[in-house]
Scaffold this motif. Structure first.
Motif, PDB file in Angstrom:
ATOM      1  N   THR A  60       4.121   5.251  -7.151  1.00 56.89           N
ATOM      2  CA  THR A  60       3.952   6.514  -6.423  1.00 56.89           C
ATOM      3  C   THR A  60       2.992   7.434  -7.158  1.00 56.89           C
ATOM      4  N   TYR A  61       3.228   7.638  -8.445  1.00 58.50           N
ATOM      5  CA  TYR A  61       2.378   8.544  -9.216  1.00 58.50           C
ATOM      6  C   TYR A  61       0.968   7.975  -9.372  1.00 58.50           C
ATOM      7  N   GLY A  62       0.870   6.695  -9.677  1.00 58.92           N
ATOM      8  CA  GLY A  62      -0.444   6.082  -9.864  1.00 58.92           C
ATOM      9  C   GLY A  62      -1.281   6.087  -8.599  1.00 58.92           C
ATOM     10  N   TRP A  63      -0.647   5.785  -7.470  1.00 57.33           N
ATOM     11  CA  TRP A  63      -1.380   5.762  -6.207  1.00 57.33           C
ATOM     12  C   TRP A  63      -1.850   7.165  -5.833  1.00 57.33           C
ATOM     13  N   THR A  64      -1.051   8.158  -6.161  1.00 56.49           N
ATOM     14  CA  THR A  64      -1.423   9.538  -5.863  1.00 56.49           C
ATOM     15  C   THR A  64      -2.712   9.923  -6.573  1.00 56.49           C
ATOM     16  N   VAL A  65      -2.865   9.473  -7.811  1.00 57.07           N
ATOM     17  CA  VAL A  65      -4.038   9.834  -8.601  1.00 57.07           C
ATOM     18  C   VAL A  65      -5.214   8.884  -8.346  1.00 57.07           C
ATOM     19  N   PHE A  66      -4.926   7.583  -8.222  1.00 59.36           N
ATOM     20  CA  PHE A  66      -5.999   6.594  -8.172  1.00 59.36           C
ATOM     21  C   PHE A  66      -6.159   5.884  -6.831  1.00 59.36           C
ATOM     22  N   GLY A  67      -5.395   6.258  -5.822  1.00 60.91           N
ATOM     23  CA  GLY A  67      -5.406   5.547  -4.546  1.00 60.91           C
ATOM     24  C   GLY A  67      -6.772   5.422  -3.910  1.00 60.91           C
ATOM     25  N   GLU A  68      -7.486   6.525  -3.813  1.00 62.98           N
ATOM     26  CA  GLU A  68      -8.803   6.471  -3.163  1.00 62.98           C
ATOM     27  C   GLU A  68      -9.759   5.550  -3.902  1.00 62.98           C
ATOM     28  N   GLN A  69      -9.726   5.592  -5.239  1.00 63.59           N
ATOM     29  CA  GLN A  69     -10.608   4.736  -6.024  1.00 63.59           C
ATOM     30  C   GLN A  69     -10.209   3.259  -5.868  1.00 63.59           C
ATOM     31  N   LEU A  70      -8.904   2.993  -5.786  1.00 65.11           N
ATOM     32  CA  LEU A  70      -8.455   1.611  -5.612  1.00 65.11           C
ATOM     33  C   LEU A  70      -8.807   1.073  -4.230  1.00 65.11           C
ATOM     34  N   VAL A  71      -8.708   1.906  -3.213  1.00 64.31           N
ATOM     35  CA  VAL A  71      -9.123   1.490  -1.872  1.00 64.31           C
ATOM     36  C   VAL A  71     -10.583   1.054  -1.929  1.00 64.31           C
ATOM     37  N   ASP A  72     -11.414   1.850  -2.576  1.00 65.28           N
ATOM     38  CA  ASP A  72     -12.834   1.537  -2.701  1.00 65.28           C
ATOM     39  C   ASP A  72     -13.063   0.289  -3.563  1.00 65.28           C
ATOM     40  N   ALA A  73     -12.355   0.208  -4.700  1.00 67.96           N
ATOM     41  CA  ALA A  73     -12.538  -0.932  -5.616  1.00 67.96           C
ATOM     42  C   ALA A  73     -12.193  -2.256  -4.957  1.00 67.96           C
ATOM     43  N   PHE A  74     -11.244  -2.240  -4.035  1.00 68.75           N
ATOM     44  CA  PHE A  74     -10.849  -3.471  -3.356  1.00 68.75           C
ATOM     45  C   PHE A  74     -11.637  -3.701  -2.070  1.00 68.75           C
ATOM     46  N   GLY A  75     -12.661  -2.873  -1.845  1.00 69.31           N
ATOM     47  CA  GLY A  75     -13.550  -3.073  -0.716  1.00 69.31           C
ATOM     48  C   GLY A  75     -12.959  -2.683   0.628  1.00 69.31           C
ATOM     49  N   ASN A  76     -11.946  -1.846   0.616  1.00 70.16           N
ATOM     50  CA  ASN A  76     -11.366  -1.375   1.872  1.00 70.16           C
ATOM     51  C   ASN A  76     -12.089  -0.128   2.344  1.00 70.16           C
ATOM     52  N   SER A  77     -12.098   0.057   3.631  1.00 69.16           N
ATOM     53  CA  SER A  77     -12.674   1.265   4.202  1.00 69.16           C
ATOM     54  C   SER A  77     -11.720   2.428   3.960  1.00 69.16           C
ATOM     55  N   PRO A  78     -12.244   3.601   3.647  1.00 65.64           N
ATOM     56  CA  PRO A  78     -11.365   4.777   3.519  1.00 65.64           C
ATOM     57  C   PRO A  78     -10.530   5.012   4.776  1.00 65.64           C
ATOM     58  N   ILE A 129      -2.655   1.520   4.357  1.00 63.27           N
ATOM     59  CA  ILE A 129      -2.268   1.071   3.018  1.00 63.27           C
ATOM     60  C   ILE A 129      -1.173   1.970   2.457  1.00 63.27           C
ATOM     61  N   ASP A 130      -1.307   3.284   2.654  1.00 56.25           N
ATOM     62  CA  ASP A 130      -0.269   4.232   2.209  1.00 56.25           C
ATOM     63  C   ASP A 130       1.087   3.836   2.790  1.00 56.25           C
ATOM     64  N   GLU A 131       1.129   3.561   4.078  1.00 48.49           N
ATOM     65  CA  GLU A 131       2.406   3.230   4.725  1.00 48.49           C
ATOM     66  C   GLU A 131       2.971   1.902   4.215  1.00 48.49           C
ATOM     67  N   ARG A 132       2.119   0.938   4.009  1.00 46.40           N
ATOM     68  CA  ARG A 132       2.604  -0.348   3.472  1.00 46.40           C
ATOM     69  C   ARG A 132       3.155  -0.172   2.065  1.00 46.40           C
ATOM     70  N   LEU A 133       2.506   0.667   1.266  1.00 44.73           N
ATOM     71  CA  LEU A 133       3.006   0.940  -0.082  1.00 44.73           C
ATOM     72  C   LEU A 133       4.304   1.752  -0.049  1.00 44.73           C
ATOM     73  N   ALA A 134       4.434   2.654   0.918  1.00 43.81           N
ATOM     74  CA  ALA A 134       5.687   3.409   1.064  1.00 43.81           C
ATOM     75  C   ALA A 134       6.848   2.453   1.303  1.00 43.81           C
ATOM     76  N   LEU A 135       6.637   1.463   2.130  1.00 46.61           N
ATOM     77  CA  LEU A 135       7.688   0.475   2.389  1.00 46.61           C
ATOM     78  C   LEU A 135       7.941  -0.380   1.150  1.00 46.61           C
ATOM     79  N   ASN A 155      -8.882   2.870   6.271  1.00 42.50           N
ATOM     80  CA  ASN A 155      -7.681   2.040   6.161  1.00 42.50           C
ATOM     81  C   ASN A 155      -6.638   2.630   5.217  1.00 42.50           C
ATOM     82  N   LYS A 156      -6.961   3.734   4.533  1.00 44.21           N
ATOM     83  CA  LYS A 156      -6.048   4.253   3.516  1.00 44.21           C
ATOM     84  C   LYS A 156      -4.682   4.616   4.080  1.00 44.21           C
ATOM     85  N   SER A 157      -4.615   5.201   5.255  1.00 43.26           N
ATOM     86  CA  SER A 157      -3.303   5.590   5.798  1.00 43.26           C
ATOM     87  C   SER A 157      -2.439   4.359   6.069  1.00 43.26           C
TER      88      SER A 157
END
Length: 189
Positions: free
Chosen positions: A145-163, A169-175, A165-167
């Motif tokens: 939770t804490y790590g994704w809050t700080v680094f989520g956008e950068q990780l989405v980009d690093a893994f080649g996902n479109s911004p 990914i957020d929901e899948r991580l919440a589950l 798609n972040k919502s």
């Protein structure tokens, strides 16, 4: 709405709420270097009202963190299942990650490290509900939770996902964080 069109807060509770909301954004952005004058101006209150209703900058920082801490505890108390509570905490933290960013500033600053809170009521309540054997799972859920809050956008980009798609990914991580605390992980012998 332009700040000028928003009515100025009146009364102690309105002033306090407005200042805490604005201060949360400022502390998350620049840590304890946040200016009380800037906070007062954006909250549309006189600087003296911050001192009267909250205190000094350290008092304001504590009030901001306490406000967010109480929000987390309210989520836990209003949710019967710890798994659902953890998923909701994740969603709320992603929606408003200001307290996590503020905590990160405090930990990264040697001079401000002592301002890091020592009590986390939501974590304590989840620990109580889950029992001693699930603390590692809960640590993992909060680390994510804490790590994704700080680094989520950068990780989405690093893994080649479109911004875009972040919502999703957020929901899948919440589950996922919810499952972490619902299915105790035991090391294989």
């Amino acid at each position: 709405m332009a700040p000028e069109s928003i009515p100025k807060p009146t009364g102690a509770e309105e002033v306090r709420a407005a200042v805490i909301e604005v201060a949360g954004r400022h502390f998350a952005k620049v840590g304890t270097r946040a200016s009380l004058r800037d906070i007062a101006a954006e909250a549309r209150v006189n600087l003296g009202l911050i001192h009267r209703h909250i205190g000094n900058k350290d008092d304001l920082l504590r009030a901001v963190l306490e406000s967010r801490s109480q929000s987390g505890l309210q989520i836990v108390e209003s949710t019967a299942d710890p798994s659902d509570a953890m998923s909701e905490i994740f969603r709320a933290t992603i929606a408003n990650g200001l307290s996590v960013r503020t905590l990160a500033w405090l930990l990264l600053s040697d001079e401000d490290r002592d301002k890091f809170p020592v009590q986390f009521p939501a974590i304590e309540e989840l620990k109580r509900r889950l029992g001693a054997g699930s603390h590692i799972d809960l640590i993992g859920a909060f680390a994510l939770t804490y790590g994704w809050t700080v680094f989520g956008e950068q990780l989405v980009d690093a893994f080649g996902n479109s911004p875009d798609n972040k919502s999703d990914i957020d929901e899948r991580l919440a589950l996922l964080v919810g499952r972490l605390v619902s299915q105790p992980i035991t090391p294989e012998a």
